[in-house]
Design a protein around this motif. Structure first.
Motif, mmCIF file in Angstrom:
data_model
loop_
_atom_site.group_PDB
_atom_site.id
_atom_site.type_symbol
_atom_site.label_atom_id
_atom_site.label_comp_id
_atom_site.label_asym_id
_atom_site.label_seq_id
_atom_site.Cartn_x
_atom_site.Cartn_y
_atom_site.Cartn_z
ATOM 1 N N UNK A 1 11.920 50.015 -1.448
ATOM 2 C CA UNK A 1 10.549 49.588 -1.348
ATOM 3 C C UNK A 1 10.638 48.210 -2.294
ATOM 4 N N UNK A 2 11.132 48.230 -3.563
ATOM 5 C CA UNK A 2 10.916 47.166 -4.278
ATOM 6 C C UNK A 2 11.628 45.877 -3.838
ATOM 7 N N UNK A 3 12.746 46.169 -3.129
ATOM 8 C CA UNK A 3 13.496 44.867 -2.235
ATOM 9 C C UNK A 3 12.845 44.431 -1.018
ATOM 10 N N UNK A 4 11.816 45.368 -0.618
ATOM 11 C CA UNK A 4 11.097 44.629 0.464
ATOM 12 C C UNK A 4 11.897 45.312 1.747
ATOM 13 N N UNK A 5 12.762 46.111 1.608
ATOM 14 C CA UNK A 5 13.425 46.863 3.080
ATOM 15 C C UNK A 5 12.763 48.063 3.354
ATOM 16 N N UNK A 6 11.710 48.600 2.687
ATOM 17 C CA UNK A 6 10.924 49.525 3.209
ATOM 18 C C UNK A 6 9.677 49.368 2.728
ATOM 19 N N UNK A 7 8.609 49.694 3.964
ATOM 20 C CA UNK A 7 7.093 49.505 3.439
ATOM 21 C C UNK A 7 6.516 50.576 2.641
ATOM 22 N N UNK A 8 7.282 51.893 2.809
ATOM 23 C CA UNK A 8 6.465 52.955 1.863
ATOM 24 C C UNK A 8 7.712 54.021 1.943
ATOM 25 N N UNK A 9 7.714 54.637 0.685
ATOM 26 C CA UNK A 9 8.628 55.780 0.465
ATOM 27 C C UNK A 9 8.167 56.755 -0.279
ATOM 28 N N UNK A 10 8.414 58.166 0.366
ATOM 29 C CA UNK A 10 8.174 59.302 -0.737
ATOM 30 C C UNK A 10 9.032 59.581 -1.640
ATOM 31 N N UNK A 11 8.556 59.560 -2.885
ATOM 32 C CA UNK A 11 9.332 59.692 -4.183
ATOM 33 C C UNK A 11 8.792 60.788 -5.154
ATOM 34 N N UNK A 12 9.862 61.118 -5.970
ATOM 35 C CA UNK A 12 9.266 61.958 -7.092
ATOM 36 C C UNK A 12 9.430 61.104 -8.314
ATOM 37 N N UNK A 13 8.329 60.980 -9.044
ATOM 38 C CA UNK A 13 8.195 60.328 -10.346
ATOM 39 C C UNK A 13 7.326 60.634 -11.196
ATOM 40 N N UNK A 14 7.379 60.725 -12.537
ATOM 41 C CA UNK A 14 6.464 61.235 -13.484
ATOM 42 C C UNK A 14 5.139 60.335 -13.355
ATOM 43 N N UNK A 15 3.936 60.724 -13.330
ATOM 44 C CA UNK A 15 2.747 60.061 -13.253
ATOM 45 C C UNK A 15 2.572 58.817 -14.124
ATOM 46 N N UNK A 16 3.170 59.067 -15.410
ATOM 47 C CA UNK A 16 3.086 57.746 -16.130
ATOM 48 C C UNK A 16 4.009 56.749 -16.314
ATOM 49 N N UNK A 17 5.161 57.073 -15.183
ATOM 50 C CA UNK A 17 6.233 56.014 -15.175
ATOM 51 C C UNK A 17 5.879 54.903 -14.133
ATOM 52 N N UNK A 18 5.695 53.564 -14.787
ATOM 53 C CA UNK A 18 5.426 52.552 -13.989
ATOM 54 C C UNK A 18 6.630 51.567 -13.358
#
Length: 296
Positions: free
Chosen positions: A137-154
């Protein structure tokens, strides 16, 4: 390079038969139209129109450029239509990454609804296990991804849309001494051999952080790459495990599942999109469908 706007003016003059008629159709003055044609002739280096009575007709060069102008005009109209469809979310393409346990619960119902509402949008799905799809997603190769992340991690440039919290459950062999309890304290599992169910990453982090909060570090005696296999190891009596609720859709007949507390480890599931992509109708439609699917 020939000026496209001047080509369109020439096309209007030739198809209408006169400078005056072309000016009326374009909303210009006859003088402005004549200036545009004269400038185009200078660019072309050859006369494009010749006078016939009160009107004009194209020279051979004028006819050639008029034919090209007609093609350009049609292509411009098609481009404007395509852009309008993209802006409205009627066409386009979305590249989506998701992990296995989010597929049936979140992605399948969301995609079914999305295709009803946006039938002209192509969706390319990729199951990302065991890789983390966020870099795509960050590189622009995917438009959306389902991820597991802590709520407060930016993550810079990435917008996380919270979908649901997936709590971990204790999975025990049938007949285990703790199986009679309806809810277990996480510390009850401190002295048990453990069957690993998570690869290193945010899901395993949620388990380890929960155990640390309960005052112990789990002793893994068996490692597994998936939840079904982990349940098989537990059923065989090799140890206990923590498996997220979404990973227990198909339960092994030889295990029992219990809630845990003190604390209850939870993995937070989000949809990750680039901040610059927010506001695209098709992408917003998929986000809405995912939120609704996660609320069921």
């Amino acid at each position: 390079m020939l000026d496209v706007r001047r080509l369109m003016v020439l096309h209007a003059v030739v198809t209408s038969g006169s400078v005056t008629a072309a000016a009326a159709n374009l909303g210009y003055t006859p003088s402005a139209v004549s200036q545009q044609v004269a400038a185009l002739e200078k660019q072309a280096g050859i006369p494009l129109l010749e006078r016939v009575g009160r009107g004009v007709r194209p020279t051979e060069a004028g006819r050639a450029l008029t034919e090209h102008a007609a093609v350009i005009d049609r292509q411009l109209a098609e481009a404007e239509t395509e852009l309008a469809d993209l802006r409205a979310g009627r066409t386009g393409r979305l590249a989506i990454g998701y992990f296995a346990t989010a597929g049936a619960t979140l992605m399948a119902p969301a995609l079914a609804r999305f295709r009803e509402e946006h039938p002209g949008v192509r969706v390319d799905l990729t199951m990302t296990d065991p890789d983390d799809p966020l870099p795509e997603v960050m590189r622009g190769r995917a438009d959306l991804a389902i991820v597991v992340r802590p709520r407060d991690r930016l993550h810079e440039g990435v917008h996380l849309v919270h979908l649901l919290d997936d709590p971990y459950r204790a999975v025990l062999p049938k007949g285990h001494r703790l199986a009679a309890k309806r809810v277990l304290d996480l510390a009850d599992l401190a002295g048990e051999p453990w069957v690993g169910s998570e690869r290193p990453g945010p899901c395993l982090d949620a388990v380890l952080e929960g155990c640390a909060a309960a005052g112990f570090t789990p002793t893994f005696v068996v490692e597994s790459d998936d939840y079904a296999t982990a349940q098989g190891f537990v059923a065989a009596g090799l140890g206990v495990s923590l498996i997220p609720d979404l990973g227990l859709a198909n339960r092994h007949p030889g295990v029992v599942v219990r809630r845990v507390r003190g604390p209850e480890p939870v993995r937070s599931i989000h949809a990750a999109v680039r901040e610059t992509s927010l506001g695209r109708p098709a992408l917003d439609g998929l986000l809405t469908a995912l939120r609704d699917a996660s609320a069921r």
